[in-house]
Design a protein around this motif. Structure first.
Motif, PDB file in Angstrom:
ATOM      1  N   PHE A   1      10.079 -33.807  69.685  1.00 10.49           N
ATOM      2  CA  PHE A   1       9.875 -33.084  69.217  1.00 10.49           C
ATOM      3  C   PHE A   1       9.371 -32.298  68.838  1.00 10.49           C
ATOM      4  CE2 PHE A   1      12.729 -37.072  69.313  1.00 10.49           C
ATOM      5  CZ  PHE A   1      14.088 -36.276  70.003  1.00 10.49           C
TER       6      PHE A   1
ATOM      7  N   ALA B   1      16.840 -30.488  61.292  1.00 12.28           N
ATOM      8  CA  ALA B   1      17.540 -30.369  62.648  1.00 12.28           C
ATOM      9  C   ALA B   1      16.739 -31.396  62.814  1.00 12.28           C
ATOM     10  CB  ALA B   1      17.678 -29.382  63.248  1.00 12.28           C
ATOM     11  N   MET B   2      15.222 -30.751  63.492  1.00 15.20           N
ATOM     12  CA  MET B   2      14.609 -32.226  63.869  1.00 15.20           C
ATOM     13  C   MET B   2      14.696 -33.835  64.024  1.00 15.20           C
ATOM     14  SD  MET B   2      10.956 -29.464  63.947  1.00 15.20           S
ATOM     15  CE  MET B   2       9.760 -30.680  64.838  1.00 15.20           C
TER      16      MET B   2
ATOM     17  N   GLU C   1      18.045 -34.784  64.824  1.00 19.20           N
ATOM     18  CA  GLU C   1      18.086 -35.237  66.145  1.00 19.20           C
ATOM     19  C   GLU C   1      17.053 -36.591  66.789  1.00 19.20           C
ATOM     20  OE1 GLU C   1      17.135 -32.192  70.144  1.00 19.20           O
ATOM     21  OE2 GLU C   1      17.916 -31.105  68.680  1.00 19.20           O
TER      22      GLU C   1
ATOM     23  N   ASP D   1      18.991 -39.359  66.267  1.00 15.44           N
ATOM     24  CA  ASP D   1      20.518 -39.467  67.041  1.00 15.44           C
ATOM     25  C   ASP D   1      19.520 -40.255  68.284  1.00 15.44           C
ATOM     26  OD1 ASP D   1      23.247 -39.276  68.041  1.00 15.44           O
ATOM     27  OD2 ASP D   1      22.066 -37.639  69.030  1.00 15.44           O
ATOM     28  N   PHE D   2      18.466 -39.224  68.974  1.00 16.15           N
ATOM     29  CA  PHE D   2      17.684 -39.469  70.494  1.00 16.15           C
ATOM     30  C   PHE D   2      17.527 -41.791  70.235  1.00 16.15           C
ATOM     31  CE2 PHE D   2      13.873 -40.780  72.600  1.00 16.15           C
ATOM     32  CZ  PHE D   2      14.403 -40.228  74.074  1.00 16.15           C
TER      33      PHE D   2
ATOM     34  N   ARG E   1      11.843 -30.907  72.863  1.00 13.38           N
ATOM     35  CA  ARG E   1      12.966 -30.703  72.703  1.00 13.38           C
ATOM     36  C   ARG E   1      12.192 -29.293  71.533  1.00 13.38           C
ATOM     37  NH1 ARG E   1      15.721 -27.156  70.031  1.00 13.38           N
ATOM     38  NH2 ARG E   1      18.090 -27.793  69.326  1.00 13.38           N
TER      39      ARG E   1
ATOM     40  N   PHE F   1      11.607 -26.973  69.019  1.00 16.24           N
ATOM     41  CA  PHE F   1      12.535 -25.780  67.986  1.00 16.24           C
ATOM     42  C   PHE F   1      12.311 -24.200  67.388  1.00 16.24           C
ATOM     43  CE2 PHE F   1      13.953 -29.946  67.713  1.00 16.24           C
ATOM     44  CZ  PHE F   1      15.357 -30.508  67.192  1.00 16.24           C
TER      45      PHE F   1
END
Length: 191
Positions: free
Chosen positions: A6, A142-143, A146, A149-150, A170, A172
């Motif tokens: 990320f 946001a990072m 995510e 969640d991952f 990913r 950003f």
């Protein structure tokens, strides 16, 4: 084990900072770092940002000097006096940028009238600095969401479902938060 990265877009942030300073008329800029140990992960981040900013500035025809600043307010007056061509500084993070604002103010150097300041890592601290500090925003929330969640998806999934998990990096995107720490230089030095 497979990993997912990320990543914040340091290159994009560097481009935005360089382009903004260039548009505002700055041609001679100092990159403010405080390198102490080259193996330290923090210093690797500084070096990455310095390199990306240097490339972005070079593409625009800007001169960039590198100032190893140890947050010492005593050195700022002498540096400012001996580097009159430098009209802006780029701090490697908001803590360094805010410390520079405070050191400049304590020595009678006005920001942005005498020197402009920008930084990486826009946070609410930048809003409350004096003057408010222009900075490239890093979407940490946001990072984090995510990444968590991952992680949950990976932990809860069975071996069949983990085969469909996207492990590609990913990125950003950065955004520039323009505040009051940048002005056009009083005197444009020759490029």
């Amino acid at each position: 084990a497979r990993q997912k990265l990320f990543c914040w877009d340091n290159e994009g942030a560097s481009n935005q900072l360089a382009e903004y300073l260039f548009q505002m008329g700055h041609r001679h800029v100092a990159f403010l770092g405080n390198f102490t140990d080259e193996t330290n992960i923090t210093n690797k981040e500084q070096e990455l940002r310095r390199a990306y900013f240097g490339l972005a500035a070079k593409r625009l025809g800007m001169d960039v000097s590198h100032w190893k600043w140890e947050h010492s307010s005593s050195s700022i007056t002498e540096w400012h006096r001996t580097n009159p061509e430098v009209t802006a500084v780029v701090a490697w993070n908001e803590h360094t940028g805010i410390a520079f604002l405070q050191a400049a103010a304590s020595h009678g150097i006005t920001v942005p009238d005498e020197i402009s300041v920008v930084t990486f890592d826009s946070t609410s601290n930048c809003d409350h600095a004096y003057p408010p500090l222009t900075a490239a925003y890093q979407p940490l929330e946001a990072m984090s969401f995510e990444a968590v969640d991952f992680l949950i998806q990976t932990i809860e999934g069975d071996s069949d479902s983990t085969a469909t998990i996207d492990f590609s990096p990913r990125h950003f995107p950065a955004r520039l938060d323009i505040r009051a720490s940048v002005a056009r230089p009083r005197i444009h030095s020759q490029s």
